[in-house]
Design a protein around this motif. Structure first.
Motif, PDB file in Angstrom:
ATOM      1  N   ASP A   1      -1.073  -9.277 -11.869  1.00  0.00           N
ATOM      2  CA  ASP A   1      -1.682  -9.310 -13.197  1.00  0.00           C
ATOM      3  C   ASP A   1      -1.496  -7.940 -13.858  1.00  0.00           C
ATOM      4  N   PRO A   2      -0.747  -7.864 -14.948  1.00  0.00           N
ATOM      5  CA  PRO A   2      -0.482  -6.557 -15.578  1.00  0.00           C
ATOM      6  C   PRO A   2      -1.736  -5.872 -16.108  1.00  0.00           C
ATOM      7  N   THR A   3      -2.847  -6.607 -16.257  1.00  0.00           N
ATOM      8  CA  THR A   3      -4.078  -5.982 -16.752  1.00  0.00           C
ATOM      9  C   THR A   3      -4.912  -5.359 -15.634  1.00  0.00           C
ATOM     10  N   THR A   4      -4.539  -5.591 -14.378  1.00  0.00           N
ATOM     11  CA  THR A   4      -5.278  -5.006 -13.257  1.00  0.00           C
ATOM     12  C   THR A   4      -4.953  -3.524 -13.148  1.00  0.00           C
ATOM     13  N   PRO A   5      -5.949  -2.635 -13.195  1.00  0.00           N
ATOM     14  CA  PRO A   5      -5.676  -1.198 -13.025  1.00  0.00           C
ATOM     15  C   PRO A   5      -4.950  -0.934 -11.701  1.00  0.00           C
ATOM     16  N   ILE A   6      -4.091   0.056 -11.691  1.00  0.00           N
ATOM     17  CA  ILE A   6      -3.207   0.287 -10.548  1.00  0.00           C
ATOM     18  C   ILE A   6      -3.980   0.448  -9.235  1.00  0.00           C
ATOM     19  N   LEU A   7      -5.097   1.170  -9.238  1.00  0.00           N
ATOM     20  CA  LEU A   7      -5.829   1.378  -7.988  1.00  0.00           C
ATOM     21  C   LEU A   7      -6.433   0.080  -7.475  1.00  0.00           C
ATOM     22  N   GLU A   8      -6.797  -0.814  -8.390  1.00  0.00           N
ATOM     23  CA  GLU A   8      -7.395  -2.079  -7.981  1.00  0.00           C
ATOM     24  C   GLU A   8      -6.345  -3.072  -7.480  1.00  0.00           C
ATOM     25  N   LYS A   9      -5.087  -2.690  -7.549  1.00  0.00           N
ATOM     26  CA  LYS A   9      -4.032  -3.538  -7.000  1.00  0.00           C
ATOM     27  C   LYS A   9      -3.950  -3.388  -5.480  1.00  0.00           C
ATOM     28  N   PHE A  10      -4.695  -2.409  -4.912  1.00  0.00           N
ATOM     29  CA  PHE A  10      -4.837  -2.375  -3.449  1.00  0.00           C
ATOM     30  C   PHE A  10      -6.294  -2.239  -3.028  1.00  0.00           C
ATOM     31  N   GLN A  11      -7.095  -1.480  -3.746  1.00  0.00           N
ATOM     32  CA  GLN A  11      -8.516  -1.392  -3.406  1.00  0.00           C
ATOM     33  C   GLN A  11      -9.165  -2.770  -3.559  1.00  0.00           C
ATOM     34  N   GLY A  12      -9.856  -3.200  -2.520  1.00  0.00           N
ATOM     35  CA  GLY A  12     -10.476  -4.518  -2.545  1.00  0.00           C
ATOM     36  C   GLY A  12      -9.581  -5.627  -2.027  1.00  0.00           C
ATOM     37  N   CYS A  13      -8.323  -5.299  -1.748  1.00  0.00           N
ATOM     38  CA  CYS A  13      -7.394  -6.285  -1.191  1.00  0.00           C
ATOM     39  C   CYS A  13      -7.377  -6.213   0.333  1.00  0.00           C
ATOM     40  N   THR A  14      -6.848  -7.243   0.958  1.00  0.00           N
ATOM     41  CA  THR A  14      -6.720  -7.276   2.412  1.00  0.00           C
ATOM     42  C   THR A  14      -5.275  -7.570   2.788  1.00  0.00           C
ATOM     43  N   HIS A  15      -4.716  -6.714   3.640  1.00  0.00           N
ATOM     44  CA  HIS A  15      -3.373  -6.901   4.162  1.00  0.00           C
ATOM     45  C   HIS A  15      -3.472  -7.371   5.611  1.00  0.00           C
ATOM     46  N   HIS A  16      -2.724  -8.409   5.934  1.00  0.00           N
ATOM     47  CA  HIS A  16      -2.594  -8.865   7.321  1.00  0.00           C
ATOM     48  C   HIS A  16      -1.192  -8.475   7.766  1.00  0.00           C
ATOM     49  N   VAL A  17      -1.104  -7.513   8.678  1.00  0.00           N
ATOM     50  CA  VAL A  17       0.200  -6.984   9.057  1.00  0.00           C
ATOM     51  C   VAL A  17       0.461  -7.197  10.548  1.00  0.00           C
ATOM     52  N   ILE A  18       1.741  -7.228  10.864  1.00  0.00           N
ATOM     53  CA  ILE A  18       2.187  -7.194  12.254  1.00  0.00           C
ATOM     54  C   ILE A  18       2.838  -5.831  12.437  1.00  0.00           C
ATOM     55  N   GLU A  19       2.274  -5.022  13.310  1.00  0.00           N
ATOM     56  CA  GLU A  19       2.685  -3.614  13.394  1.00  0.00           C
ATOM     57  C   GLU A  19       2.536  -3.102  14.821  1.00  0.00           C
ATOM     58  N   ASP A  20       3.444  -2.237  15.199  1.00  0.00           N
ATOM     59  CA  ASP A  20       3.332  -1.507  16.465  1.00  0.00           C
ATOM     60  C   ASP A  20       2.978  -0.066  16.127  1.00  0.00           C
ATOM     61  N   THR A  21       1.729   0.308  16.377  1.00  0.00           N
ATOM     62  CA  THR A  21       1.276   1.663  16.058  1.00  0.00           C
ATOM     63  C   THR A  21       1.413   2.603  17.257  1.00  0.00           C
ATOM     64  N   GLY A  22       2.259   2.215  18.216  1.00  0.00           N
ATOM     65  CA  GLY A  22       2.537   3.111  19.331  1.00  0.00           C
ATOM     66  C   GLY A  22       2.191   2.567  20.694  1.00  0.00           C
ATOM     67  N   ASN A  23       1.513   1.406  20.717  1.00  0.00           N
ATOM     68  CA  ASN A  23       1.114   0.842  22.011  1.00  0.00           C
ATOM     69  C   ASN A  23       1.399  -0.656  22.082  1.00  0.00           C
ATOM     70  N   GLY A  24       2.476  -1.079  21.406  1.00  0.00           N
ATOM     71  CA  GLY A  24       2.858  -2.485  21.420  1.00  0.00           C
ATOM     72  C   GLY A  24       2.454  -3.200  20.151  1.00  0.00           C
ATOM     73  N   PRO A  25       3.133  -4.294  19.815  1.00  0.00           N
ATOM     74  CA  PRO A  25       2.854  -5.023  18.568  1.00  0.00           C
ATOM     75  C   PRO A  25       1.431  -5.572  18.525  1.00  0.00           C
ATOM     76  N   GLU A  26       0.811  -5.455  17.339  1.00  0.00           N
ATOM     77  CA  GLU A  26      -0.544  -5.931  17.122  1.00  0.00           C
ATOM     78  C   GLU A  26      -0.612  -6.715  15.816  1.00  0.00           C
ATOM     79  N   ASP A  27      -1.564  -7.625  15.748  1.00  0.00           N
ATOM     80  CA  ASP A  27      -1.940  -8.240  14.482  1.00  0.00           C
ATOM     81  C   ASP A  27      -3.101  -7.428  13.926  1.00  0.00           C
ATOM     82  N   ILE A  28      -2.933  -6.892  12.730  1.00  0.00           N
ATOM     83  CA  ILE A  28      -3.918  -5.974  12.166  1.00  0.00           C
ATOM     84  C   ILE A  28      -4.351  -6.465  10.791  1.00  0.00           C
TER      85      ILE A  28
END
Length: 272
Positions: A128-155
């Motif tokens: 939505d172009p009317t959403t302020p830039i910071l609110e395009k991540f603040q308040g959102c939830t990301h579901h990621v698959i990532e290895d932060t150094g100790n094997g792949p995790e669902d985060i």
């Protein structure tokens, strides 16, 4: 469970920014890697969750890069990454832009980033172009698959607003700062307990670019603006967890620092 993807689809390969995935990952900042290789930091020099306004002061803390396990069993990570040629505008754009598809998350650090999902509600808010830039991540939830150094995790990363971490907003708003923060919950893809953590990336301008003063408090969440220890009493986080996260943070942000200026300019700062 989503697959652990290490290659792009033919459709992804057609995108202009696929080249950032296909090119070699840059070498991580050698100065930071050397600090971490010295072993754990002094736990007495940890910035405790609840004291984040210390970051608003000029200068630096005693330890800007390090990791350790605390006497109560929780763990801590601090990393001070540099981003030459990067602006806060680019940082804000990145955290809004990269959640929209797997490729964007994977090109950040293909060695350990395998996929990302967001809700349709969050997607609509970001686009939505009317959403302020910071609110395009603040308040959102990301579901990621990532290895932060100790094997792949669902985060799951539930992004918060700075005030929810306890920042003095009057002082924060008087400075050129971007705060990226949130509660995270990680679980190994092999199973096992879910691990809570609080993430903070405090971006500020420095000569020639910006820096990130990152902090992680493993074993905690912010709940109703208060730090809450969720790690059960008598349990200690193994030191390999903060150590792996510290090295991972240097690696992923070294690569992002190298690609972000060109990527941002090629995309024209647009979020679509």
């Amino acid at each position: 469970m989503r697959e652990l993807r290490k290659e792009l689809t033919p459709q992804e390969e057609q995108k202009s920014y696929a080249k950032y995935f296909n090119q070699p990952i840059v070498s991580p900042n050698p100065e930071l890697m050397a600090i971490l290789q010295e072993g754990p930091m002094d736990p007495n020099k940890v910035l405790m969750l609840g004291n984040v306004n210390v970051l608003l002061k000029d200068g630096y803390s005693d330890v800007e890069t390090g990791y350790c396990v605390l006497p109560n069993g929780t763990a801590y990570v601090a990393v001070n990454n540099k981003f030459p040629g990067v602006t806060l505008e680019m940082i804000n754009w990145w955290f809004a832009w990269h959640g929209l598809e797997d490729l964007r998350y994977m090109l950040w650090f293909k060695k350990g980033h395998y996929g990302i999902d967001i809700s349709e509600k969050d997607r609509a808010k970001i686009l939505d172009p009317t959403t302020p830039i910071l609110e395009k991540f603040q308040g959102c939830t990301h579901h990621v698959i990532e290895d932060t150094g100790n094997g792949p995790e669902d985060i799951q990363i539930s992004f918060l607003k700075p005030e929810e971490l306890g920042f003095d907003m009057e002082e924060l708003n008087s400075k050129d700062i971007t705060v990226v923060t949130g509660n995270g919950v990680a679980q190994s893809r092999k199973g096992g307990p879910k691990a809570p953590a609080v993430m903070l990336h405090y971006f500020r301008e420095i000569p020639g670019g910006v820096e990130s003063r990152s902090r992680f408090w493993m074993g905690y969440h912010m709940i109703d603006k208060k730090p809450c220890k969720l790690l059960p009493d008598g349990i200690q986080i193994p030191v390999q967890a903060p150590r792996g996260l510290a090295f991972h943070n240097v690696e992923e942000y070294s690569n992002l620092a190298a690609i972000l200026p060109d990527l941002y300019n090629e995309m024209g700062g647009k979020i679509e």
